[in-house]
Design a protein around this motif. Sequence first.
Motif, PDB file in Angstrom:
ATOM      1  N   ASN A 143       1.037  -1.304   0.211  1.00 50.13           N
ATOM      2  CA  ASN A 143       0.339  -0.088   0.152  1.00 50.13           C
ATOM      3  C   ASN A 143       1.120   1.570   0.431  1.00 50.13           C
ATOM      4  OD1 ASN A 143      -2.950   0.631   0.854  1.00 50.13           O
ATOM      5  ND2 ASN A 143      -1.606   2.133   1.407  1.00 50.13           N
ATOM      6  N   LEU A 144       0.112   2.139  -1.262  1.00 48.59           N
ATOM      7  CA  LEU A 144       1.833   2.973  -0.777  1.00 48.59           C
ATOM      8  C   LEU A 144       0.962   4.064   0.416  1.00 48.59           C
ATOM      9  CD1 LEU A 144       3.609   4.701  -2.185  1.00 48.59           C
ATOM     10  CD2 LEU A 144       1.716   6.068  -4.229  1.00 48.59           C
TER      11      LEU A 144
ATOM     12  N   LEU B 191      -6.427  -2.744   2.099  1.00 46.65           N
ATOM     13  CA  LEU B 191      -6.211  -4.328   1.776  1.00 46.65           C
ATOM     14  C   LEU B 191      -7.104  -4.441   2.453  1.00 46.65           C
ATOM     15  CD1 LEU B 191      -4.528  -6.946   2.395  1.00 46.65           C
ATOM     16  CD2 LEU B 191      -3.202  -6.215   3.686  1.00 46.65           C
ATOM     17  N   PHE B 192      -7.740  -4.238   3.724  1.00 46.58           N
ATOM     18  CA  PHE B 192      -9.477  -4.376   4.955  1.00 46.58           C
ATOM     19  C   PHE B 192     -10.119  -3.043   4.260  1.00 46.58           C
ATOM     20  CE2 PHE B 192      -6.491  -6.929   6.820  1.00 46.58           C
ATOM     21  CZ  PHE B 192      -4.919  -6.418   7.535  1.00 46.58           C
TER      22      PHE B 192
ATOM     23  N   LEU C  60      -7.231  -4.503  11.697  1.00 46.07           N
ATOM     24  CA  LEU C  60      -7.419  -4.132  10.716  1.00 46.07           C
ATOM     25  C   LEU C  60      -7.940  -1.889   9.902  1.00 46.07           C
ATOM     26  CD1 LEU C  60     -10.835  -7.507  10.708  1.00 46.07           C
ATOM     27  CD2 LEU C  60      -8.148  -7.054   9.508  1.00 46.07           C
ATOM     28  N   PRO C  61      -6.471  -2.007   9.573  1.00 47.26           N
ATOM     29  CA  PRO C  61      -6.894  -0.205   9.356  1.00 47.26           C
ATOM     30  C   PRO C  61      -7.274   0.208   7.907  1.00 47.26           C
ATOM     31  CG  PRO C  61      -4.897  -0.606   9.515  1.00 47.26           C
ATOM     32  CD  PRO C  61      -5.673  -2.637   9.842  1.00 47.26           C
ATOM     33  N   GLN C  62      -8.555   0.729   7.606  1.00 49.72           N
ATOM     34  CA  GLN C  62      -8.781   1.371   6.730  1.00 49.72           C
ATOM     35  C   GLN C  62      -7.889   2.595   6.086  1.00 49.72           C
ATOM     36  OE1 GLN C  62     -11.621   0.260   8.378  1.00 49.72           O
ATOM     37  NE2 GLN C  62     -11.240  -2.081   7.786  1.00 49.72           N
ATOM     38  N   MET C  63      -7.498   3.208   7.003  1.00 53.70           N
ATOM     39  CA  MET C  63      -7.073   4.510   6.918  1.00 53.70           C
ATOM     40  C   MET C  63      -5.791   4.622   7.595  1.00 53.70           C
ATOM     41  SD  MET C  63      -8.582   6.732   5.258  1.00 53.70           S
ATOM     42  CE  MET C  63      -7.978   8.146   4.863  1.00 53.70           C
TER      43      MET C  63
ATOM     44  N   LEU D  98       3.832   0.258   2.709  1.00 55.10           N
ATOM     45  CA  LEU D  98       4.096  -0.346   3.530  1.00 55.10           C
ATOM     46  C   LEU D  98       3.559  -1.521   2.704  1.00 55.10           C
ATOM     47  CD1 LEU D  98       3.648  -0.213   6.365  1.00 55.10           C
ATOM     48  CD2 LEU D  98       0.880  -0.722   6.660  1.00 55.10           C
ATOM     49  N   LYS D  99       4.404  -2.997   3.285  1.00 53.91           N
ATOM     50  CA  LYS D  99       3.663  -3.814   2.564  1.00 53.91           C
ATOM     51  C   LYS D  99       3.499  -4.955   3.691  1.00 53.91           C
ATOM     52  CE  LYS D  99       6.762  -6.926  -0.022  1.00 53.91           C
ATOM     53  NZ  LYS D  99       8.612  -7.259  -1.031  1.00 53.91           N
TER      54      LYS D  99
END
Lengths: 682, 463
Positions: A65-66, A409-410, A498-501, A533-534
């Motif tokens: 995620n960039l 991702l989430f 499970l972060p979305q931001m 973030l990988k």
Amino acid sequence: MKTFIKFIYLIACVVLFFACKREPLSWDNRVVAPLFKTKLGLGQIDAKFLQKTPSDSSYKLTYENLVYSYRMANVRAYDTGLTASFNLRKLKLNNQTIVQKITLGQINPIFKLLNGQTADIPEQNQGNLSPVDIDASAFFETATLDSGYLDISITNNLPVKVKLVVFELTNAGVNSQVAYDSFTNIPMNGKVTKRIDLRNKTVTKQLKGSIKRLTTEASNGPVLIDADKGVDVELTVSQLRPRYAIAAFPTQNVIEQNEGLTVYMGGAEVKYFKVKAGKLKINLVSTIQEDMTMYFEIPSAKKNGVVLSSIVKLPAAPAGGSSKRFEDFDLTDYIIDFRGKNPDVKDTVNTFHQILIVRLDSSGRKVAIGLKDSIRLEYRMESLVPDYAIGYMGQSLTQTGDQKTPFDLFKGLNGDFKFKDFKVSLVVKNGIGADGRVKVNSLKGENVFTKNSVALNATPLANDIFITSPPFVRDAYTVSEVVLDAGNSNIKAFIENLPQMLDYNLDMEVNPNGNVSLYKDFVFDNSKVDIVLKVEASANFSVGEFVLRDTQAIDLNSLGDVSRIKSAKMEVNVSNTFPIGAKLQMSLLDAEMHMLTQLDIDPSDQVIEPAVLDAAGYPSQPGETFFTMGLGKDKIEALKKAKFIAITTTFLGSGQMQKIYDVSTISVSTVVDFEYEVKMGK
Amino acid sequence: MRRFGIIGLLWLGLPLSASAVDEKGLDLEPPVVMPKPAPVGELFRYHFATGSNVLPFSMTEKLALGGYVGSDITQEVESHLKGNNRAGLYQQFSLVIYPLRSRFDGGALRSSSVPQSSVSPKKVALNAISVRSVQSVGAKFSDDAYRLVFRGNGYYRGQTLDVGNNQFQVLGYNALDFRFDAEVKFQVSLLQATSFSRLQTGNMSLFTSALGDSLAFNGRFYSQGVNGNPWLQKGMGLAVGFDKMLKIKGLGTFKQAGRTHYLYLGVKDFGFIHMPKVAVQSRGYVWDASMQGLSVAGESSTKMVGLKQAVVNAKELQLSNWFGNQRDSAISRLQIQEQTRSGTVLTPFALYADLTNFKVKGQFFSMNVTYLNVPGYRVSGRLSWEKTWMPEGEQKWTYLSLSPYLAMGGFDTYDLGCAVNFETPIQHLGKTFFRVDFRGLEAWVMPNKQHGAGLSAAMIFKL
């Protein structure tokens, strides 16, 4: 009459009755039709996210995620050029000489009678001899001069010594004086020259030369009298700078440059620059009624070994008008050496060598040129975009401040989800040809459903992350990776939230140590630094119950007129070979995302059955499920207003760790069953 | 209210206009009941008849009046389908516009005994001008065609609906009638089409799989219509009509008494309407290349067209264009041919024969046979019993008769009806005749059970 009116009234009622619009005939019709079928499997997901594990055909999830992307904004060539304007003062006229003879016979007509005889010539004192016409058209038609000189030379071809010549030169016609001077003691066969300053004087092509006074000594004895000999008046004009002239201008260079031109690069010090896009614009405007030729060359700019050069012709301007020439030269793919005019002598930066010559091509015609006439030249490099640039990119510090970015991702996920094992890294990918450093000041993960935020505490992130320059190859980059695990951070809590931001605050510095590469920094047009973030995890996880939410736009216009639909349902057959089941909930939303109604799912607690697994957790039989979802008559109104559909999928797992294998798919086939009102006639 | 609002004269039960009148006046032989006083000219008449051999009146009346037919009714009808099913509607309204005013301009009133027309049989005179509006609907359909249209394939999964051959037509027009008196009274009408639709199918079938995941369609069809055209471009035509009264002596018990029977023969609206621009969609039919004519030139072979579930991937599923593509693909495989043609259609003309003044066992009867050129209409026969009353003493009315009847055929199977005739003098109008006819009384009473009903009304006086 009354009866007639009554009848007319009756007839009108009857006609109105038949003219009344009737509602159309309508009835209900029930239609069943096939809709769609689809098969979803993890193999359809891009391989860069999901790779198969060869040993057991399960999957490994890799997700990047960039977080932040940095591009060098300061390397660009600002528009540069020169503008020059040339007018008459910079033009010059040729030096010219004409000779006019004044004979003995013209001095004194008596000598004509004595022509050929030998006699004593007494002392002569003549005044106001008849003027002699002098044709100066070889100089110009007319000229008013800002500066220039007229050399008058008197050569004495008389057989006596000339003691005094007073000479006047005037413009014929207007009789204005051009020159007036005295010449003394001119020996026989001698020559005396006087220089006359022509500043602010107007000279026409027709002149009159007058000897105002001529005084000679007597001859030493008898001499041969030749009435055709006399004094030669030689007029030479030089260094003429006309303010206005009608003349034949000689071929001459009006602009001549051979120098370096500096370009502002926004702070970078560039040695070489390959052009991705850009133009050289040349605008040439002239009011001079002579042809022009412009020659330009940029020795610093080469494409396939060939230097950029060109010749531009500008025709003569019409009388009272102007001649224009606009040229664009595409600089794409040119490599420009910005080390200056002569880098062997002085190696500089941001400076290119250019040669520019503008030449007036004389046609030999006499043309009128005044002070208002000019040659205007505009010569610019515009919109230069580098393909790459090499030099020193300067030192820059960028501080992002507090920023947010989505973590997909989430996305839409919430609930009880645990990976068996996973690895998280903060990866810095540097595609800019310079050293740098990154400092993560803070990083938080936010679950938008629970509103819970977890700040990442990681020991490796307390220090700067240093990044090095990649090789000079397009799209090459270096990778600096900081692995986060349970030993050096709270990454588990961070991910299982499970972060979305992501909320981040970081600093990015280029060339923190200055010009250590000695002008060997480089940047391509797409060079950037990405901070990512990988997450890597095997598709082996436990699921209790977690929810995936998604909202899709729907366009019911393709279905036709939905206003006549009275009820509708979709019959769904699902064949599931994934090891988890699911429950569906769908709601229709209006344009403002307000809920209109929920689709009726029958049975209401229907679960999409998971696959039957063998002892090894491998799917052996699909789970088959049939259910319907639709809108009854009482809810069909919502269909007309619906613009979005919100889908909530609640995944139901066993709570045990389960692997996903490549054979797992979910097949869905649907049939639509709806009732609509048929209308016939109007 | 609409059903019962108008009082008038049944057109189909009586010959054309004043020619129905006994020109000689009353029969002078007592105690013979006077024949119906022949009406001399109508002001207006309205006629509405609908029927079917399977559809109840509650459905067929909505063909004319519009409205919603509930699923309970359409489901109930399915159990009564007869294989060859018929249904139809005929509705007409006419209004005299000349010489109406002459009644009110102070002109002399004419005695009812004086024949309205004193024209010599050898001359032709314009009797009246009227305007008229006609609507006709006719259908012949199979059981499965009914199921497909009125129920939908949703009720017949795993079955093939053999829709077969069907025919459906709507034709409406306005007319300007010119009625002439001569040896034979005749009428010439200028026609202007207001609506035209025609649908025909051939060997049509639709299969729906048990799961509903595939459909298979085959068959021929064509549809024609002018409803998209501007009002004046739908079509124009011409029609004629005539009627003649013949006297027949001595049938039945009248034979020995030498009684006179009256036989009225007539044709109404025999003509055509030409339509210059008819939109035609068809499949499986061949048409004349000249683009003229509305009849097919032949048939072509057709292929079964199947519709299955569209196979889409996850990304396509989110887009809505897969649905439109699926639909467009199915339509294109049907290979529907579209064209614009011109052609001529026959008007829904009527042929009739009416025998009156027929006495059996002391009672007066009349018989009528009518044919109407509308799909689904069978020759209709009717037997009427007539009971007449004359006023005793001074009354405001001069004549009352009741004519109950039994009719067979038409759009329907059978009908019970009753006509009421009433005459009264009205100031400035003279003797004015009112007639109302309720056809299909059983359907008026039980509209969901019985088929077919009609209503007629007229008002007649000397023009």
